[in-house]
Design a protein around this motif. Structure first.
Motif, mmCIF file in Angstrom:
data_model
loop_
_atom_site.group_PDB
_atom_site.id
_atom_site.type_symbol
_atom_site.label_atom_id
_atom_site.label_comp_id
_atom_site.label_asym_id
_atom_site.label_seq_id
_atom_site.Cartn_x
_atom_site.Cartn_y
_atom_site.Cartn_z
ATOM 1 N N MET A 4 0.841 -1.183 0.000
ATOM 2 C CA MET A 4 0.000 0.000 0.000
ATOM 3 C C MET A 4 0.889 1.250 0.000
ATOM 4 O O MET A 4 1.847 1.353 0.760
ATOM 5 N N ALA A 5 0.560 2.198 -0.839
ATOM 6 C CA ALA A 5 1.331 3.433 -0.953
ATOM 7 C C ALA A 5 1.102 4.295 0.289
ATOM 8 O O ALA A 5 -0.008 4.445 0.770
ATOM 9 N N THR A 6 2.185 4.874 0.767
ATOM 10 C CA THR A 6 2.120 5.744 1.942
ATOM 11 C C THR A 6 2.036 7.207 1.517
ATOM 12 O O THR A 6 2.259 7.548 0.347
ATOM 13 N N ARG A 7 1.771 8.052 2.478
ATOM 14 C CA ARG A 7 1.780 9.494 2.224
ATOM 15 C C ARG A 7 3.160 9.919 1.708
ATOM 16 O O ARG A 7 3.273 10.736 0.801
ATOM 17 N N GLU A 8 4.214 9.345 2.299
ATOM 18 C CA GLU A 8 5.585 9.636 1.875
ATOM 19 C C GLU A 8 5.795 9.224 0.410
ATOM 20 O O GLU A 8 6.443 9.953 -0.347
ATOM 21 N N ASP A 9 5.273 8.070 0.004
ATOM 22 C CA ASP A 9 5.400 7.625 -1.393
ATOM 23 C C ASP A 9 4.767 8.647 -2.336
ATOM 24 O O ASP A 9 5.368 9.020 -3.354
ATOM 25 N N TRP A 10 3.565 9.077 -2.004
ATOM 26 C CA TRP A 10 2.873 10.065 -2.836
ATOM 27 C C TRP A 10 3.642 11.387 -2.874
ATOM 28 O O TRP A 10 3.793 12.004 -3.927
ATOM 29 N N THR A 11 4.135 11.799 -1.721
ATOM 30 C CA THR A 11 4.840 13.077 -1.629
ATOM 31 C C THR A 11 6.130 13.044 -2.445
ATOM 32 O O THR A 11 6.430 13.985 -3.187
ATOM 33 N N ARG A 12 6.890 11.971 -2.332
ATOM 34 C CA ARG A 12 8.137 11.848 -3.102
ATOM 35 C C ARG A 12 7.854 11.757 -4.599
ATOM 36 O O ARG A 12 8.587 12.325 -5.414
ATOM 37 N N ALA A 13 6.789 11.066 -4.960
ATOM 38 C CA ALA A 13 6.414 10.986 -6.373
ATOM 39 C C ALA A 13 6.036 12.373 -6.899
ATOM 40 O O ALA A 13 6.400 12.756 -8.019
ATOM 41 N N ALA A 14 5.325 13.141 -6.084
ATOM 42 C CA ALA A 14 4.956 14.505 -6.485
ATOM 43 C C ALA A 14 6.193 15.383 -6.609
ATOM 44 O O ALA A 14 6.296 16.195 -7.541
ATOM 45 N N LEU A 15 7.150 15.225 -5.696
ATOM 46 C CA LEU A 15 8.392 15.997 -5.787
ATOM 47 C C LEU A 15 9.134 15.656 -7.074
ATOM 48 O O LEU A 15 9.647 16.542 -7.763
#
Length: 169
Positions: free
Chosen positions: A1-12
């Motif tokens: 499951m994707a974490t908030r950190e995964d989403w944030t790093r992907a957005a960066l």
């Protein structure tokens, strides 16, 4: 499951690759290997994701680095270390992308805050070198202009020592 950190790093990463417009939830679902539902579990909307990515950039590229620079006791050596870290290598793609997006309503306040924190570090170095506040401010501006300009200038400065000597004398 994707974490908030995964989403944030992907957005960066998306910000670095294509600016604010590249932060698209549907595109990022493929990057993080998750669904839109996962996105909405962690973020209320795209703007919140962009804000999280900008906060990550601010922390990793400025806030966490300032104490490392401040730990160098000699101000002239601190200036040299700073120049080696941020001026000598090629500019990070995220730095260029955010500079181009500096007028975006989500980017502008973070970009301004980061710029001021970086300039405050430079100013403190010049003041510790014994320069007057006016001279410290002038050299801060000059060092900042050099930093901004080196992103676009052709070639690289071959004599980092010379630049440090000019600004730090």
């Amino acid at each position: 499951m994707a974490t908030r950190e995964d989403w944030t790093r992907a957005a960066l990463g998306a910000l670095a690759d294509g600016g604010v417009s590249a932060v698209a939830v549907d595109r990022l679902t493929k990057v993080v290997g998750a669904t839109r539902g996962s996105f909405y579990w962690h973020f209320k909307d795209r703007d919140e994701l962009v804000a999280a990515a900008l906060a990550l950039w601010e922390r990793e590229y400025t806030t966490d680095l300032i104490p490392l620079a401040e730990a160098v006791p000699d101000p002239r050596e601190r200036l040299r270390v700073l120049f080696e870290r941020v001026y000598e290598p090629r500019a990070e793609p995220i730095e260029i992308a955010l500079a181009k997006a500096a007028d975006d309503p989500l980017v502008a306040p973070v970009f301004a805050r980061v710029g001021e924190a970086r300039m405050a570090l430079l100013r403190s170095i010049f003041l510790e070198l014994g320069l007057s506040p006016e001279e410290a401010e002038a050299r801060t501006w000059l060092a900042w202009a050099f930093y901004v300009g080196h992103h676009q200038a052709p070639g690289r400065p071959e004599r980092l020592d010379r630049i440090v000597a000019l600004l730090g004398s």
